[in-house]
Motif scaffolding. Structure first.
Motif, short mmCIF file in Angstrom:
data_model
loop_
_atom_site.label_atom_id
_atom_site.label_comp_id
_atom_site.label_asym_id
_atom_site.label_seq_id
_atom_site.Cartn_x
_atom_site.Cartn_y
_atom_site.Cartn_z
N PHE A 1 0.92 -0.17 0.48
CA PHE A 1 0.91 -1.53 -0.09
C PHE A 1 1.74 -2.45 0.80
O PHE A 1 2.62 -3.17 0.33
N TYR B 1 3.01 -8.07 4.14
CA TYR B 1 3.39 -8.52 5.48
C TYR B 1 4.47 -7.63 6.09
O TYR B 1 5.02 -7.93 7.15
N GLY C 1 7.54 -6.79 4.73
CA GLY C 1 8.93 -7.23 4.48
C GLY C 1 9.83 -6.06 4.09
O GLY C 1 10.97 -5.96 4.57
N GLU D 1 -2.90 -0.87 3.76
CA GLU D 1 -3.07 -2.20 3.15
C GLU D 1 -4.57 -2.49 3.17
O GLU D 1 -5.20 -2.37 4.21
N ASP E 1 -7.30 1.39 2.00
CA ASP E 1 -7.16 1.59 0.55
C ASP E 1 -6.43 2.91 0.21
O ASP E 1 -6.91 3.99 0.57
N VAL E 2 -5.32 2.81 -0.50
CA VAL E 2 -4.53 4.02 -0.82
C VAL E 2 -5.31 5.03 -1.65
O VAL E 2 -5.02 6.22 -1.61
C1 LIG Z 1 3.47 -6.57 -3.93
S1 LIG Z 1 2.53 -6.56 -2.47
C2 LIG Z 1 3.59 -5.68 -1.37
C3 LIG Z 1 4.37 -6.57 -0.48
C4 LIG Z 1 5.10 -5.88 0.65
N1 LIG Z 1 6.08 -4.92 0.17
C5 LIG Z 1 5.77 -6.90 1.55
O1 LIG Z 1 6.96 -6.89 1.75
O2 LIG Z 1 5.05 -7.78 2.06
C6 LIG Z 1 1.30 -5.35 -2.82
C7 LIG Z 1 0.27 -5.19 -1.71
O3 LIG Z 1 -0.55 -4.06 -2.04
C8 LIG Z 1 -1.85 -4.31 -1.54
N2 LIG Z 1 -2.77 -3.41 -2.25
C9 LIG Z 1 -3.22 -3.52 -3.52
N3 LIG Z 1 -4.04 -2.51 -3.81
C10 LIG Z 1 -4.11 -1.73 -2.69
C11 LIG Z 1 -4.84 -0.55 -2.36
N4 LIG Z 1 -5.64 0.04 -3.24
N5 LIG Z 1 -4.68 -0.03 -1.13
C12 LIG Z 1 -3.86 -0.63 -0.21
N6 LIG Z 1 -3.18 -1.75 -0.47
C13 LIG Z 1 -3.31 -2.30 -1.69
C14 LIG Z 1 -2.06 -5.79 -1.83
O4 LIG Z 1 -3.09 -6.33 -1.01
C15 LIG Z 1 -0.67 -6.37 -1.53
O5 LIG Z 1 -0.58 -6.83 -0.20
#
Ligand SMILES: C[S@@+](CC[C@H](N)C(=O)[O-])C[C@H]1O[C@@H](n2cnc3c(N)ncnc32)[C@H](O)[C@@H]1O
Length: 399
Positions: free
Chosen positions: A7, A10, A12, A30, A51-52
């Motif tokens: 997930f 960017y 961070g 991501e 996709d996880v």
């Molecule tokens: C809360 S954000 C995480 C932010 C990250 N920790 C940062 O500092 O930028 C959650 C992220 O999970 C991604 N996401 C959601 N479902 C996902 C999946 N099935 N597989 C991979 N990424 C996924 C979203 O696109 C989003 O960018």
């Protein structure tokens, strides 16, 4: 040490983990197109496994640290609070568990919103909300599920909650962080010693109540007015200040609670523009940051860019000055011209600065303004995550 970032957004959270553990991001997961483009540019050596839910964890490079801020929509107070349950987006924590179980990293770092402390969850030991307890209330919360799942996998953990403002940022943004380590390894093999921590070390100490919009008054510092934290929801974006204030006044008169959603970052940024003027070409930078390079063409553009050096940040000036000192660089202009009739709008470069990122980390990538604001609203303030990690490593070491 090598990091596998789930997930990743960017990146961070991973900027902080890289710094604190002196580690390198080996791969990311991501699935959204825009953050994936940011990651490709910022972590060019880290393949994106997408996709996880579709990854065969046995086939990816083993890593020492797995990180992830699993989706928060169903935990956040701003959402519908569906909880961390099978079938919800926040239930994707289960995929992170699969990765941990297969790869067995030395450390796990998880991050999430304040709602993780209260939103409901289910788990393998509690397949429905009333299976444990007396059936009259919620038995399991999201953070409890995360800690329970980690314990079941053989990981000890500690946890901490803090606001971005606690490390000097000009906005609140409370986040919960968990640091877990593989307790089945002989001491030392996880990169540190004595991996056991008493179960209550992560609890927050009771504090005097305080206004969440102000700074950490309970530490003897002067409280400062904080900006609304960047969010994915662009509330207020379609209003100007006058319409927003009129609407808020109407809502207050009708319902007694203003707009019911708190302040809008878009509107507060517009309030900081001294006088709405004609469009400039500064792209959200102050003229001093343009290094003497004048935006091509228009004379009016140069005039406004110069004027932006004299922004009155109003009630937010102390908070802005504090973060400028922490980051060692000036705040960019909070707004940018829309290009339509002298109107302005929130500048993603200002939001990026609020989030403590290197200048251009998100805004100098192949992404649109809306994509940038969405990624920023979803992201982690690296300085906040670093502070939480250092604190938790101290707790771990003290056990
Ligand atoms: C809360 S954000 C995480 C932010 C990250 N920790 C940062 O500092 O930028 C959650 C992220 O999970 C991604 N996401 C959601 N479902 C996902 C999946 N099935 N597989 C991979 N990424 C996924 C979203 O696109 C989003 O960018």
């Amino acid at each position: 040490m090598r990091i596998g970032a789930l997930f990743a957004g960017y990146g961070g959270l991973d900027l902080a983990v890289e710094e604190v553990f002196d580690a390198t991001t080996a791969w990311v997961s991501e699935f959204d197109a825009a953050p994936s483009r940011i990651l490709e540019q910022r972590f060019p050596d880290a393949p994106n496994h997408g996709d996880v839910t579709k990854i065969d964890w046995a086939t990816v490079e083993p890593v020492d640290i797995i990180t992830g801020g699993s989706p928060c929509q169903d935990l956040s107070h701003a959402g519908k609070r569906a909880g961390m349950k099978a079938g919800t987006r926040s239930g994707l924590w289960a995929s992170m568990c699969d990765a941990i179980e297969t790869i067995r990293p030395a450390f796990v770092v998880w991050e999430n919103v304040r709602g993780a402390l209260s939103a409901e969850a289910d788990s393998a030991v509690e397949p429905c909300p009333i299976c444990v307890g007396d059936g009259r209330g919620v038995s399991l919360r999201a953070l409890g599920r995360v800690l329970g799942d980690l314990a079941e996998l053989g990981y000890d953990a500690c946890w901490a909650g803090l606001r971005a403002a606690d490390v000097g940022a000009p906005h609140g943004r409370f986040r919960v962080f968990v640091l877990a380590w593989d307790a089945t390894r002989p001491a030392g093999l996880e990169g540190n010693t004595a991996p056991t921590v008493a179960a209550d070390l992560g609890h927050e100490r009771p504090r005097a109540p305080r206004d969440r919009r102000t700074g950490p008054a309970d530490r003897g510092r002067e409280p400062v007015a904080l900006l609304p934290t960047p969010a994915v929801n662009d509330m207020g974006a379609s209003y100007d200040v006058e319409r927003w204030d009129a609407w808020t006044a109407r809502m207050k008169a009708a319902h007694g609670n203003g707009n019911g959603h708190g302040n809008s970052l878009h509107i507060e940024a517009l309030r900081m523009l001294p006088t709405p003027q004609a469009a400039d070409g500064s792209g959200g930078r102050r003229s001093s940051e343009l290094g003497g390079t004048r935006p091509s063409g228009a004379k009016r553009a140069i005039t406004l860019a110069t004027a932006l050096d004299h922004i009155d940040f109003g009630q937010y000036a102390p908070a802005i000055a504090r973060w400028e000192t922490v980051l060692g660089r000036p705040a960019p202009a909070p707004t940018e011209p829309t290009g339509k009739g002298g109107a302005h709008r929130l500048s993603p470069r200002f939001v990026e600065w609020m989030m403590g990122l290197p200048d251009g980390w998100v805004t100098d990538t192949d992404t649109s303004r809306n994509e940038q604001l969405k990624a920023l609203g979803n992201g982690v303030v690296p300085q906040q995550a670093s502070a939480a990690l250092r604190h938790m490593l101290t707790l771990k070491g003290a056990s």
